[in-house]
Design a protein around this motif. Sequence first.
Motif, PDB file in Angstrom:
ATOM      1  N   GLY A   1      21.333 -15.037  60.078  1.00 36.36           N
ATOM      2  CA  GLY A   1      21.235 -15.512  58.753  1.00 36.36           C
ATOM      3  C   GLY A   1      20.031 -16.340  58.286  1.00 36.36           C
ATOM      4  N   VAL A   2      19.111 -16.035  57.253  1.00 33.48           N
ATOM      5  CA  VAL A   2      18.155 -16.629  57.023  1.00 33.48           C
ATOM      6  C   VAL A   2      18.437 -17.374  55.608  1.00 33.48           C
ATOM      7  CG1 VAL A   2      15.780 -16.219  56.264  1.00 33.48           C
ATOM      8  CG2 VAL A   2      16.936 -14.741  58.074  1.00 33.48           C
ATOM      9  N   ILE A   3      18.191 -18.696  55.538  1.00 40.58           N
ATOM     10  CA  ILE A   3      18.368 -19.498  54.380  1.00 40.58           C
ATOM     11  C   ILE A   3      16.989 -20.374  54.367  1.00 40.58           C
ATOM     12  CG2 ILE A   3      19.659 -21.255  53.301  1.00 40.58           C
ATOM     13  CD1 ILE A   3      21.905 -20.831  55.613  1.00 40.58           C
ATOM     14  N   ALA A   4      16.636 -20.255  52.908  1.00 38.97           N
ATOM     15  CA  ALA A   4      15.422 -20.911  52.511  1.00 38.97           C
ATOM     16  C   ALA A   4      15.836 -22.052  51.572  1.00 38.97           C
ATOM     17  CB  ALA A   4      14.705 -20.068  51.547  1.00 38.97           C
ATOM     18  N   GLU A   5      15.198 -23.312  51.811  1.00 37.82           N
ATOM     19  CA  GLU A   5      15.490 -24.501  51.266  1.00 37.82           C
ATOM     20  C   GLU A   5      14.232 -24.845  50.186  1.00 37.82           C
ATOM     21  OE1 GLU A   5      14.828 -28.585  49.990  1.00 37.82           O
ATOM     22  OE2 GLU A   5      13.922 -27.834  51.659  1.00 37.82           O
ATOM     23  N   ALA A   6      14.403 -24.979  49.070  1.00 36.55           N
ATOM     24  CA  ALA A   6      13.235 -25.290  48.244  1.00 36.55           C
ATOM     25  C   ALA A   6      13.657 -26.171  47.052  1.00 36.55           C
ATOM     26  CB  ALA A   6      12.750 -24.117  47.454  1.00 36.55           C
ATOM     27  N   GLU A   7      13.066 -27.446  46.775  1.00 40.32           N
ATOM     28  CA  GLU A   7      13.525 -28.426  46.008  1.00 40.32           C
ATOM     29  C   GLU A   7      14.932 -28.732  46.070  1.00 40.32           C
ATOM     30  OE1 GLU A   7      11.687 -27.310  42.289  1.00 40.32           O
ATOM     31  OE2 GLU A   7       9.886 -26.898  42.953  1.00 40.32           O
ATOM     32  N   GLY A   8      15.455 -28.789  47.209  1.00 33.42           N
ATOM     33  CA  GLY A   8      16.749 -29.186  47.288  1.00 33.42           C
ATOM     34  C   GLY A   8      17.832 -28.163  47.272  1.00 33.42           C
ATOM     35  N   ARG A   9      17.293 -26.967  46.886  1.00 39.16           N
ATOM     36  CA  ARG A   9      18.358 -25.741  46.532  1.00 39.16           C
ATOM     37  C   ARG A   9      18.182 -24.869  47.891  1.00 39.16           C
ATOM     38  NH1 ARG A   9      20.206 -24.759  41.544  1.00 39.16           N
ATOM     39  NH2 ARG A   9      19.288 -26.056  39.904  1.00 39.16           N
TER      40      ARG A   9
ATOM     41  N   SER B   1      19.200 -20.981  49.373  1.00 39.20           N
ATOM     42  CA  SER B   1      19.467 -19.692  49.145  1.00 39.20           C
ATOM     43  C   SER B   1      19.276 -19.030  50.325  1.00 39.20           C
ATOM     44  CB  SER B   1      18.469 -19.166  48.033  1.00 39.20           C
ATOM     45  OG  SER B   1      17.022 -19.049  48.577  1.00 39.20           O
ATOM     46  N   VAL B   2      20.251 -17.793  50.351  1.00 37.47           N
ATOM     47  CA  VAL B   2      20.364 -16.986  51.342  1.00 37.47           C
ATOM     48  C   VAL B   2      19.408 -15.621  51.407  1.00 37.47           C
ATOM     49  CG1 VAL B   2      21.798 -15.067  52.767  1.00 37.47           C
ATOM     50  CG2 VAL B   2      22.660 -17.302  51.846  1.00 37.47           C
ATOM     51  N   LEU B   3      18.391 -15.550  52.072  1.00 41.36           N
ATOM     52  CA  LEU B   3      17.382 -14.708  51.917  1.00 41.36           C
ATOM     53  C   LEU B   3      17.663 -13.244  52.724  1.00 41.36           C
ATOM     54  CD1 LEU B   3      13.917 -16.488  52.659  1.00 41.36           C
ATOM     55  CD2 LEU B   3      15.292 -15.859  50.560  1.00 41.36           C
ATOM     56  N   GLY B   4      18.678 -13.399  53.581  1.00 41.83           N
ATOM     57  CA  GLY B   4      19.321 -12.215  54.209  1.00 41.83           C
ATOM     58  C   GLY B   4      20.205 -12.342  55.402  1.00 41.83           C
ATOM     59  N   CYS B   5      21.097 -11.534  55.889  1.00 40.18           N
ATOM     60  CA  CYS B   5      21.779 -11.746  56.880  1.00 40.18           C
ATOM     61  C   CYS B   5      22.389 -10.476  57.356  1.00 40.18           C
ATOM     62  CB  CYS B   5      23.065 -12.898  56.743  1.00 40.18           C
ATOM     63  SG  CYS B   5      24.129 -12.250  55.087  1.00 40.18           S
ATOM     64  N   GLY B   6      22.876 -10.423  58.719  1.00 50.21           N
ATOM     65  CA  GLY B   6      23.405  -9.154  59.160  1.00 50.21           C
ATOM     66  C   GLY B   6      23.581  -9.199  60.715  1.00 50.21           C
ATOM     67  N   LEU B   7      23.413  -8.204  61.365  1.00 50.00           N
ATOM     68  CA  LEU B   7      24.017  -7.922  62.761  1.00 50.00           C
ATOM     69  C   LEU B   7      22.698  -7.017  63.151  1.00 50.00           C
ATOM     70  CD1 LEU B   7      27.554  -7.149  62.687  1.00 50.00           C
ATOM     71  CD2 LEU B   7      26.627  -9.039  63.687  1.00 50.00           C
ATOM     72  N   ILE B   8      22.420  -7.602  64.442  1.00 56.70           N
ATOM     73  CA  ILE B   8      21.484  -6.695  65.348  1.00 56.70           C
ATOM     74  C   ILE B   8      22.378  -6.144  66.404  1.00 56.70           C
ATOM     75  CG2 ILE B   8      19.600  -6.463  66.755  1.00 56.70           C
ATOM     76  CD1 ILE B   8      18.596  -9.118  65.577  1.00 56.70           C
ATOM     77  N   ARG B   9      22.741  -4.549  66.179  1.00 55.80           N
ATOM     78  CA  ARG B   9      23.612  -3.948  67.230  1.00 55.80           C
ATOM     79  C   ARG B   9      22.873  -3.154  68.080  1.00 55.80           C
ATOM     80  NH1 ARG B   9      29.245  -3.750  65.847  1.00 55.80           N
ATOM     81  NH2 ARG B   9      29.605  -4.238  63.523  1.00 55.80           N
ATOM     82  N   PRO B  10      22.728  -3.624  69.330  1.00 56.35           N
ATOM     83  CA  PRO B  10      22.105  -2.780  70.569  1.00 56.35           C
ATOM     84  C   PRO B  10      23.039  -1.426  70.754  1.00 56.35           C
ATOM     85  CG  PRO B  10      21.997  -4.752  71.100  1.00 56.35           C
ATOM     86  CD  PRO B  10      22.742  -4.892  70.019  1.00 56.35           C
ATOM     87  N   ALA B  11      22.463  -0.424  71.325  1.00 61.58           N
ATOM     88  CA  ALA B  11      23.299   0.673  71.684  1.00 61.58           C
ATOM     89  C   ALA B  11      24.285   0.387  72.509  1.00 61.58           C
ATOM     90  CB  ALA B  11      22.475   2.008  71.991  1.00 61.58           C
TER      91      ALA B  11
ATOM     92  N   GLU C   1      12.033  -7.630  64.512  1.00 57.25           N
ATOM     93  CA  GLU C   1      11.783  -7.280  63.134  1.00 57.25           C
ATOM     94  C   GLU C   1      12.409  -8.007  62.138  1.00 57.25           C
ATOM     95  OE1 GLU C   1      13.649  -3.258  61.237  1.00 57.25           O
ATOM     96  OE2 GLU C   1      13.229  -3.222  63.282  1.00 57.25           O
ATOM     97  N   VAL C   2      13.659  -8.668  62.341  1.00 54.93           N
ATOM     98  CA  VAL C   2      14.055  -9.650  61.488  1.00 54.93           C
ATOM     99  C   VAL C   2      13.019 -10.778  61.122  1.00 54.93           C
ATOM    100  CG1 VAL C   2      15.671 -11.518  61.074  1.00 54.93           C
ATOM    101  CG2 VAL C   2      16.391  -9.278  62.055  1.00 54.93           C
ATOM    102  N   ILE C   3      12.419 -11.165  62.343  1.00 49.72           N
ATOM    103  CA  ILE C   3      11.312 -12.352  62.060  1.00 49.72           C
ATOM    104  C   ILE C   3      10.122 -11.865  61.254  1.00 49.72           C
ATOM    105  CG2 ILE C   3       9.916 -13.987  63.320  1.00 49.72           C
ATOM    106  CD1 ILE C   3      12.060 -14.042  65.658  1.00 49.72           C
ATOM    107  N   ALA C   4       9.845 -10.610  61.621  1.00 49.12           N
ATOM    108  CA  ALA C   4       8.558 -10.015  60.812  1.00 49.12           C
ATOM    109  C   ALA C   4       8.920 -10.008  59.402  1.00 49.12           C
ATOM    110  CB  ALA C   4       8.131  -8.724  61.368  1.00 49.12           C
ATOM    111  N   ASN C   5      10.235  -9.498  59.076  1.00 47.97           N
ATOM    112  CA  ASN C   5      10.464  -9.159  57.689  1.00 47.97           C
ATOM    113  C   ASN C   5      10.917 -10.509  56.932  1.00 47.97           C
ATOM    114  OD1 ASN C   5      10.104  -6.532  58.094  1.00 47.97           O
ATOM    115  ND2 ASN C   5      12.380  -6.120  58.476  1.00 47.97           N
ATOM    116  N   MET C   6      11.612 -11.183  57.502  1.00 55.86           N
ATOM    117  CA  MET C   6      11.841 -12.533  56.965  1.00 55.86           C
ATOM    118  C   MET C   6      11.099 -13.708  56.838  1.00 55.86           C
ATOM    119  SD  MET C   6      14.824 -12.028  55.505  1.00 55.86           S
ATOM    120  CE  MET C   6      15.919 -10.547  55.482  1.00 55.86           C
TER     121      MET C   6
END
Length: 187
Positions: free
Chosen positions: A16-24, A26-36, A54-59
């Motif tokens: 789960g990726v959350i951003a904090e700006a000026e006390g607010r 917001s969720v930027l993204g969340c999900g599952l990484i599912r290996p085979a 990949e999540v780190i590169a994107n978020m």
Amino acid sequence: MIVLGVDPGSRKTGYGVIAEAEGRLSVLGCGLIRPAASGTLHERIGQLCSGLEEVIANMKPEAVALETAFVGRNVRSALILGQVRGAVLATVIKLGLPVREYAPREIKLAVTGTGAARKEQVASMLPRLLGLEEAPKPLDVTDALGIAYCDLSRGASLTGHCGMTGSGKSRSKGWAAFVDAHPELLA
């Protein structure tokens, strides 16, 4: 500040990726990484690390937060989780991101107000705290969001870790210093 919360697992890892700006917040993204599911543990760990990169590169988080390890009754599961956590930590550190860890009770306390909350209680509070219409599923994802929320709510983005100064050293001088400063309490 953007924080990536990670709930590691060998079969599925929540993020789960959350951003904090000026006390607010917001969720930027969340999900599952599912290996085979059919792969060996080593293959699944490799796929997990690739997915995390990949999540780190994107978020583009500025920090990563994890739940501290705990040992249940199943030693084999604890050892596997330890390997997964080690791989997650190595991946994050390799990418140059700071890592912070929180005890499960600390995360539950930050989200619900009680350290004894159940996972379902954490999941039901997060939509209210983060302005979501409903809690993401499964619980691995809400756990990861809870970890990121704990990090941001505790001001770790400013101090380096809950209860620590920016240098990473505890503000406390330790038990011996406390005893020296308060001998009257030992009488």
